[in-house]
Write a protein that holds these residues in place. Structure first.
Motif, mmCIF file in Angstrom:
data_model
loop_
_atom_site.group_PDB
_atom_site.id
_atom_site.type_symbol
_atom_site.label_atom_id
_atom_site.label_comp_id
_atom_site.label_asym_id
_atom_site.label_seq_id
_atom_site.Cartn_x
_atom_site.Cartn_y
_atom_site.Cartn_z
ATOM 1 N N PRO A 1 -0.339 -10.775 15.211
ATOM 2 C CA PRO A 1 -0.795 -9.495 15.950
ATOM 3 C C PRO A 1 -1.295 -8.606 14.759
ATOM 4 N N SER A 2 -2.127 -7.770 15.392
ATOM 5 C CA SER A 2 -2.744 -6.797 14.663
ATOM 6 C C SER A 2 -1.820 -6.214 13.610
ATOM 7 N N GLY A 3 -2.187 -5.998 12.219
ATOM 8 C CA GLY A 3 -1.316 -5.232 11.470
ATOM 9 C C GLY A 3 -0.218 -6.270 10.756
ATOM 10 N N CYS A 4 -0.333 -7.198 11.010
ATOM 11 C CA CYS A 4 0.717 -8.339 10.385
ATOM 12 C C CYS A 4 0.382 -8.591 9.113
ATOM 13 N N GLY A 5 -0.710 -8.370 8.684
ATOM 14 C CA GLY A 5 -1.106 -8.534 7.167
ATOM 15 C C GLY A 5 -2.176 -9.886 6.688
ATOM 16 N N LYS A 6 -2.542 -10.353 7.998
ATOM 17 C CA LYS A 6 -3.447 -11.470 7.675
ATOM 18 C C LYS A 6 -4.741 -11.285 6.758
ATOM 19 N N THR A 7 -5.558 -10.276 7.039
ATOM 20 C CA THR A 7 -6.402 -9.899 6.448
ATOM 21 C C THR A 7 -6.262 -9.614 5.014
ATOM 22 N N THR A 8 -5.063 -8.770 4.730
ATOM 23 C CA THR A 8 -4.887 -8.592 3.399
ATOM 24 C C THR A 8 -4.672 -9.964 2.686
ATOM 25 N N ALA B 1 2.232 -4.817 3.291
ATOM 26 C CA ALA B 1 1.244 -5.271 4.150
ATOM 27 C C ALA B 1 1.437 -6.739 3.962
ATOM 28 N N GLU C 1 -11.715 -13.742 11.227
ATOM 29 C CA GLU C 1 -12.163 -13.362 12.589
ATOM 30 C C GLU C 1 -13.852 -13.549 12.735
ATOM 31 N N PHE D 1 1.059 -1.010 0.130
ATOM 32 C CA PHE D 1 -0.111 -0.095 0.050
ATOM 33 C C PHE D 1 0.816 1.379 0.057
#
Ligand code: ATP
Length: 357
Positions: free
Chosen positions: A37-44, A18, A159, A13
Motif C-alpha cells: 500500500p501507499s507509504g510502505c516504503g517501496k519507492t524508497t 521508511a 510504477e 527520514f
C-alpha cells in the motif's frame, strides 16, 4: 547465483523508518515486484537500489561488489521512474539514443542499436516523430527502450504504467513482461496494483510499513499468505474471525462449526486466528434439503454480473461471504434467493490475524 543482495537495509527520514531492516536476494534474469500500500516504503527501497537515496544502515551488493555508496551514474542500471520523463524536444530515436550519446558510443553503433531497439518496441516507423506526438503506451515503450539502450544489468521500474488507462495498462503489462523475458534482464518493478504484480512477476515482495511481509511466487503468496495483511492485499478474500478447536474444525462467527484442512503451519496465537477462503472456492448452490457439513445456509444480497464472471454476496447470518463464479456455472441466481454456500475444507486456510494498531 544471485546478483543483487540487500542486507538489513534501513532508511530513516528523521525518526521515521521508511524502510526497516530489509534482507533480499534478487535472482538473475527474473522480474521481481515490490508490492504494497501507499507509504510502505517501496519507492524508497527502489531508490536506494538505484543510488538515488543512501541507506541509513545496511548494505547493497551487486555482482559481488558493495555498491551501497556508489553514485547512481556509476551503477549502470536502467531506470523508468514516473518522474523521469522523455525529453519533449527530441524525437523518438534521439530519446532512445541519449544514453548511448552520453557514453560516447560511436555514431554508427548508436544508429544500429537504436534501430534494433525500435524494432524491439515495435515502433521503427516512428523514429523521427517528436515524442509529444505519441500515445501514452508508445511513450512508455520509448522510455523502456531508452532505459535498456546501454544494456544495463538491472532494470528498475517505478510504477511505469500508472498514468495509463486500464486497457492499455493491461496490454503494456504483457508487452513489458515478454520483452523482459526475451532479453533476460533482471528487473525490479514497484507497483501498488496486485493484479499487475500477479501478471508480471516471477517473485513478489509484499511490503508492510517498511518491512517485508512475504516473498514468494505470485500464486504461492495468493494461495498461502502468511498473514491477514498479505491475504487481504493479494486478491479478494473472505476473511473471518474464528476459533480453532485443535482437531480440524473451526467455529465461525455465530457458532457454526466447519471442518478445515489441518494447517501446515499453525498461527502462533490460537486466539487471533482468521479463516481465509477465496471467493472462487466458495460454491453456491440453490438451497434444498439439509445444509450439512461445510454447507452454510444464506441469502443472496448482491449480485455483480459482468457477463464473463459473476460475484455474489451471501448473508449467512453473522457474517457475509463473497462467491466468485460465472453466469454459466450458476444460472438463475436472484437477489433474496436462499442458497447454500459450500466451503471445501481444503480451501479453508487459517492465518494469523493482523496485529492490532
Ligand atoms: P507510494 O505507493 O505512495 O509511492 P511507497 O510505498 O512507494 O508509497 P515511499 O515513497 O517509499 O512509499 O515512502 C515511505 C515512507 O517514507 C512514507 O511514510 C513517506 O512519507 C516517507 N518518505 C519518503 N520519502 C521521504 C523524504 N524524502 N523525506 C521524508 N519522508 C519521506
Amino acid at each position: 547465483m544471485t546478483h543483487l543482495t540487500l542486507q538489513a537495509v534501513t532508511k530513516r527520514f528523521n525518526a521515521a523508518y521508511a524502510v526497516d531492516s530489509v534482507d533480499l536476494s534478487v535472482p538473475d534474469g527474473k522480474l521481481v515486484c515490490f508490492l504494497g500500500p501507499s507509504g510502505c516504503g517501496k519507492t524508497t527501497l527502489l531508490r536506494m537500489i538505484a543510488g538515488l537515496e543512501t541507506p541509513s544502515s545496511g548494505s547493497i551488493n551487486f555482482a559481488g561488489r558493495d555498491i551501497t555508496h556508489l553514485p547512481a551514474n556509476q551503477r549502470d542500471f536502467g531506470m523508468v521512474f514516473q518522474s523521469l520523463a522523455l525529453f519533449p524536444h527530441m524525437t523518438v530515436a534521439q530519446n532512445v539514443a541519449y544514453p548511448l550519446k552520453l557514453r560516447k558510443t560511436a555514431k554508427d553503433a548508436q544508429a544500429r542499436r537504436v534501430a534494433e531497439l525500435l524494432e524491439l518496441i515495435q515502433l521503427p516507423h516512428m523514429a523521427n516523430r517528436p515524442v509529444t506526438q505519441l500515445s501514452g503506451g508508445q511513450r512508455q515503450r520509448v522510455a523502456i527502450a531508452r532505459a535498456i539502450a546501454s544494456q544495463p544489468k538491472l532494470l528498475l521500474l517505478d510504477e511505469p504504467l500508472s498514468a495509463l488507462d486500464a486497457k492499455l495498462r493491461e496490454a503494456m503489462q504483457v508487452e513489458i513482461r515478454l520483452l523482459q523475458q526475451r532479453l533476460g534482464i533482471t528487473t525490479i518493478m514497484v507497483t501498488h496494483d496486485q493484479r499487475e504484480a500477479m501478471t508480471m512477476a516471477d517473485e513478489i515482495v509484499v511490503m508492510e510499513k517498511g518491512r517485508i511481509a512475504q516473498v514468494g511466487k505470485p500464486l504461492d503468496i495468493y494461495r498461502d499468505p502468511v498473514s491477514e495483511f498479505v491475504a487481504d492485499f493479494i486478491g479478494l478474500g473472505n476473511i473471518l474471525p474464528v476459533s480453532y478447536d485443535g482437531a480440524g474444525g473451526v467455529s465461525l462467527p455465530g457458532g457454526r462449526r466447519i471442518a478445515v484442512a489441518q494447517p501446515a503451519r499453525m498461527p502462533e496465537s490460537s486466539s487471533d486466528i482468521r479463516l481465509l477462503i477465496r471467493p472462487e472456492d466458495v460454491c453456491v448452490k440453490a438451497a434444498s434439503g439439509d445444509a450439512g457439513q461445510n454447507r452454510l445456509a444464506g441469502t443472496v444480497t448482491f449480485i455483480r454480473d459482468v457477463g464473463a464472471s459473476l460475484e455474489a454476496t451471501i448473508d449467512c447470518a453473522g457474517f457475509t461471504l463473497t462467491a466468485a463464479t460465472t453466469p454459466r456455472e450458476t444460472p438463475g441466481l436472484t437477489l433474496g434467493m436462499p442458497v447454500f454456500a459450500e466451503l471445501p475444507p481444503h480451501a479453508c486456510k487459517l492465518i494469523a490475524a493482523r496485529a492490532a494498531h
